[in-house]
Design an enzyme around this catalytic site. Sequence first.
Site, short mmCIF file in Angstrom:
data_model
loop_
_atom_site.label_atom_id
_atom_site.label_comp_id
_atom_site.label_asym_id
_atom_site.label_seq_id
_atom_site.Cartn_x
_atom_site.Cartn_y
_atom_site.Cartn_z
N ARG A 36 0.82 -1.22 0.00
CA ARG A 36 0.00 0.00 0.00
C ARG A 36 0.85 1.27 0.00
O ARG A 36 0.45 2.29 -0.56
CB ARG A 36 -0.92 0.01 1.21
CG ARG A 36 -2.06 -0.97 1.02
CD ARG A 36 -3.01 -0.97 2.18
NE ARG A 36 -4.18 -1.76 1.82
CZ ARG A 36 -5.13 -2.08 2.66
NH1 ARG A 36 -5.08 -1.68 3.91
NH2 ARG A 36 -6.17 -2.79 2.26
N LYS A 203 -19.21 -15.82 2.94
CA LYS A 203 -20.65 -15.70 3.17
C LYS A 203 -21.44 -15.08 2.02
O LYS A 203 -21.00 -14.15 1.38
CB LYS A 203 -20.88 -14.86 4.43
CG LYS A 203 -20.34 -15.55 5.67
CD LYS A 203 -20.84 -14.89 6.93
CE LYS A 203 -20.24 -13.52 7.07
NZ LYS A 203 -20.56 -12.84 8.30
N GLY A 353 -9.21 -8.74 -0.06
CA GLY A 353 -7.93 -9.04 0.60
C GLY A 353 -7.43 -10.44 0.32
O GLY A 353 -6.27 -10.64 -0.07
N GLY A 376 -13.79 -3.79 0.96
CA GLY A 376 -15.16 -3.29 1.07
C GLY A 376 -15.47 -2.24 0.02
O GLY A 376 -16.56 -2.23 -0.57
P1 ADP Z 1 -11.89 -11.50 0.00
O1 ADP Z 1 -11.00 -11.10 1.16
O2 ADP Z 1 -11.08 -11.90 -1.21
O3 ADP Z 1 -12.94 -10.49 -0.28
P2 ADP Z 1 -13.66 -12.99 1.69
O4 ADP Z 1 -13.09 -12.25 2.86
O5 ADP Z 1 -15.03 -12.70 1.25
O6 ADP Z 1 -12.67 -12.81 0.44
O7 ADP Z 1 -13.58 -14.54 1.96
C1 ADP Z 1 -12.40 -15.17 2.36
C2 ADP Z 1 -12.70 -16.26 3.33
O8 ADP Z 1 -13.60 -17.21 2.79
C3 ADP Z 1 -11.45 -17.01 3.68
O9 ADP Z 1 -11.17 -16.83 5.05
C4 ADP Z 1 -11.80 -18.46 3.38
O10 ADP Z 1 -11.34 -19.35 4.37
C5 ADP Z 1 -13.31 -18.45 3.37
N1 ADP Z 1 -13.82 -19.58 2.59
C6 ADP Z 1 -13.66 -19.82 1.29
N2 ADP Z 1 -14.22 -20.99 0.94
C7 ADP Z 1 -14.74 -21.52 2.05
C8 ADP Z 1 -15.44 -22.74 2.35
N3 ADP Z 1 -15.70 -23.63 1.40
N4 ADP Z 1 -15.81 -22.93 3.63
C9 ADP Z 1 -15.55 -22.04 4.58
N5 ADP Z 1 -14.89 -20.89 4.37
C10 ADP Z 1 -14.49 -20.63 3.13
MG MG Z 2 -11.37 -11.07 3.30
#
Ligand code: ADP
Ligand code: MG
Length: 396
Positions: A36, A203, A353, A376
């Site tokens: 960053r 989620k 992230g 976000g």
């Molecule tokens: P990003 O940071 O790329 O936006 P998110 O924060 O929305 O992504 O999601 C990341 C999280 O999703 C990780 O901690 C990962 O462990 C969880 N995750 C991905 N697939 C699964 C799964 N099948 N079951 C439980 N958790 C999951």
């Molecule tokens: Mg995340």
Amino acid sequence: MAKKIVSDLDLKGKRVLIRVDFNVPMKDGVIQDDTRIRAALPTIEYVLNHGGKAIVFSHLGRIKTEEDLAKNDLKPVSVHLEELLGKHVTFINATRGKELEDAIANLKDGDILMFQNTRYEDLDGKKESKNDSELGAYWASLGDVFINDAFGTAHRAHASNVGIASNIKESAAGFLLEKEIKYIGGAVENPEHPYVAILGGAKVSDKIAVIEELIKKADKILIGGGMRYTFLKAQGYNIGQSLCEDDKLDLARELLAKANGKIILPGDAVCAKEFADVPGVVKDKTEFDNDDNGLDIGPKSLELFQKELEGAKTVVWNGPMGVCEFKNYEKGTLGVCEAIAHLKGANTIVGGGDSVAAVEKLGYVDKFTHVSTGGGACLEFLEGKTLPGIACIQDK
Ligand code: ADP
Ligand code: MG
């Protein structure tokens, strides 16, 4: 309408307030990843090279109690910035007051100063995070022009972005923010088709709004990660112990109906009997036992996603395909990353992230058209929302 950019401004001799995102991961005062900080260099260097007096500031972490202050001290970041710039950076351990004002008054053209974590102001009634009107006006009074280059907080109206912008004569976007607007804004407003979106992560509830928007804009929405299981359960499959939001089943059914075939849910998964980094077994979605945890997409699913990606002109990816923190369950995420990175002639955008971490791990940052610096903020931008940190900048 297009926003003003730092290069549209006359900076010579001006006090230039630059809001950057130096919210870097820190451990015991040591910076764990300086991406960053590096990302803000083009804007800072531009201001310095054009005779501006740079006043740089950022938030770091969250400040709720006195104990949070030392943990989120920006001083080590100013030391690192000094090394990267090869130039002295005056650090003021305050967010207001005489010492800061005097130091600004003493700046010469091409000098740079950084002041303490803007969220130190949150200790006293959340002044920064609640966009206290006195604070925004005070910070604005310290400069002649305002540059916002912090995309990570652009979805929030804080004193250090919206507060300053609404109290200063001239404002513009930094180069980093310009890039985010160009690529993510471009995908929202005018995507080239075929447009394929890939969503994953934990989620469904985090991504409902973005799915709704993508149903309108994209041609295909490939869904992996934990959120996939809420959809599969909504379709009547046994998902065992996999992550599921039972209160979102109706919504998942509604989205599937609305999407009219655009939502693609993969067939196989890699399952374990516990939520742990142990070797898994590949199972079709029809074969789950009651004690199975789906922790990654399977090889057939990956193949399907790769096929769906072929020929895409716009690709937006947010969220890992599995629990990629576990070595045994990173394949799907890395495979999708690889597939996107090798597309030819496509606009490829990744945000979030954990997804960006996968891109970095594979060394593919340069193979994406745009790697977003926002989590976000990126999601809300993709949802088609107006981001206050962008809206507050003057139009050209
Ligand atoms: P990003 O940071 O790329 O936006 P998110 O924060 O929305 O992504 O999601 C990341 C999280 O999703 C990780 O901690 C990962 O462990 C969880 N995750 C991905 N697939 C699964 C799964 N099948 N079951 C439980 N958790 C999951
Ligand atoms: Mg995340």
